[in-house]
Design a protein around this motif. Sequence first.
Motif, PDB file in Angstrom:
ATOM      1  N   TYR A 122     124.479  75.949  17.634  1.00 23.04           N
ATOM      2  CA  TYR A 122     125.488  75.109  17.086  1.00 23.04           C
ATOM      3  C   TYR A 122     125.024  73.753  17.132  1.00 23.04           C
ATOM      4  O   TYR A 122     125.458  72.973  16.183  1.00 23.04           O
ATOM      5  CB  TYR A 122     126.709  75.335  18.160  1.00 23.04           C
ATOM      6  CG  TYR A 122     127.637  74.314  18.048  1.00 23.04           C
ATOM      7  CD1 TYR A 122     128.794  74.273  16.871  1.00 23.04           C
ATOM      8  CD2 TYR A 122     127.750  73.109  19.050  1.00 23.04           C
ATOM      9  CE1 TYR A 122     129.727  73.276  16.799  1.00 23.04           C
ATOM     10  CE2 TYR A 122     129.113  72.120  18.711  1.00 23.04           C
ATOM     11  CZ  TYR A 122     129.905  72.139  17.686  1.00 23.04           C
ATOM     12  OH  TYR A 122     130.923  71.690  17.490  1.00 23.04           O
ATOM     13  N   SER A 163     125.018  71.085  14.214  1.00 21.14           N
ATOM     14  CA  SER A 163     125.786  70.046  14.245  1.00 21.14           C
ATOM     15  C   SER A 163     125.329  68.639  14.255  1.00 21.14           C
ATOM     16  O   SER A 163     125.581  67.594  14.124  1.00 21.14           O
ATOM     17  CB  SER A 163     126.837  70.153  15.241  1.00 21.14           C
ATOM     18  OG  SER A 163     126.191  70.031  16.731  1.00 21.14           O
ATOM     19  N   SER A 164     123.774  68.440  15.119  1.00 23.93           N
ATOM     20  CA  SER A 164     123.033  67.363  15.347  1.00 23.93           C
ATOM     21  C   SER A 164     122.040  67.225  14.362  1.00 23.93           C
ATOM     22  O   SER A 164     121.018  66.385  14.626  1.00 23.93           O
ATOM     23  CB  SER A 164     122.649  67.478  16.728  1.00 23.93           C
ATOM     24  OG  SER A 164     123.539  67.634  17.630  1.00 23.93           O
ATOM     25  N   LYS A 193     121.703  63.270   9.263  1.00 27.90           N
ATOM     26  CA  LYS A 193     122.587  63.134   8.233  1.00 27.90           C
ATOM     27  C   LYS A 193     122.444  61.788   7.622  1.00 27.90           C
ATOM     28  O   LYS A 193     122.052  60.710   8.532  1.00 27.90           O
ATOM     29  CB  LYS A 193     124.156  63.231   8.719  1.00 27.90           C
ATOM     30  CG  LYS A 193     124.456  64.678   9.442  1.00 27.90           C
ATOM     31  CD  LYS A 193     125.861  64.709  10.017  1.00 27.90           C
ATOM     32  CE  LYS A 193     126.201  65.765  10.691  1.00 27.90           C
ATOM     33  NZ  LYS A 193     126.292  65.593  12.065  1.00 27.90           N
TER      34      LYS A 193
END
Length: 229
Positions: A44, A48-49, A52
Amino acid sequence: MLDWIVGYMPENIATFGEDIDYVINLIGYIVFIWWILAEGVLFYFLFSSRKKEGVKATYEDGSTMKAMSWVLIPVVLVLGFDLFIDYKSHSAWDKIKIQLPKADVVYRVMGQQFAWTYTHPGVDGKFGTGDDFEPDDLVVPVHQVVHTVISALDVIHSLWIPNLRFKQDSVPGRIITGWFEATKTGDYPIACAELCGTGHGVMASTLKVLEADAYKSWVAQQSAAALAQ
Ligand SMILES: [Cu+2]
């Protein structure tokens, strides 16, 4: 379904084998569920990290309560699982390690680099008399309680008989009595389960479980041979 873990284990031939298998299964399930959870959290955060556009990496020093809870909550959960396992397994420990049933047969077992020495007290059942003998293999009668009085000559070894769910360290300077009762005749492997040196892997012998009559005549024959020497 409930015993899929011990389904992979060698055939159980000990009267207390099911108690041990229950504990192995219980721990197996808990560890399996924990592994799924831990890997889930890991993956996860990996996603999610991920990198970006326009988001700079930051450093978390873990000093906030929110950050610490990622460690503290699992610590409490693991401790809870530990206590639950203790609660569910103490009766097996009591039955196998604390309350030894009366012995029908007593062997002295000594671990040394790199072999097990089994000493049988002979027909008279007393150690230190002329009819004692030392067979290469641990020969025992079926459906009788066998005590193993275990010592070590040099370093720590561990007497391991998987089919009996039996594993006991042999420790220099200590004498530890274990017991078992085999429920089936046949030959079963014995190994050393404590890395004890270069010959650790060849520290093998055999548990031979015989019918009562065959065992009795084997003892008589071995004792007679020892007395004749
Ligand atoms: Cu060893």
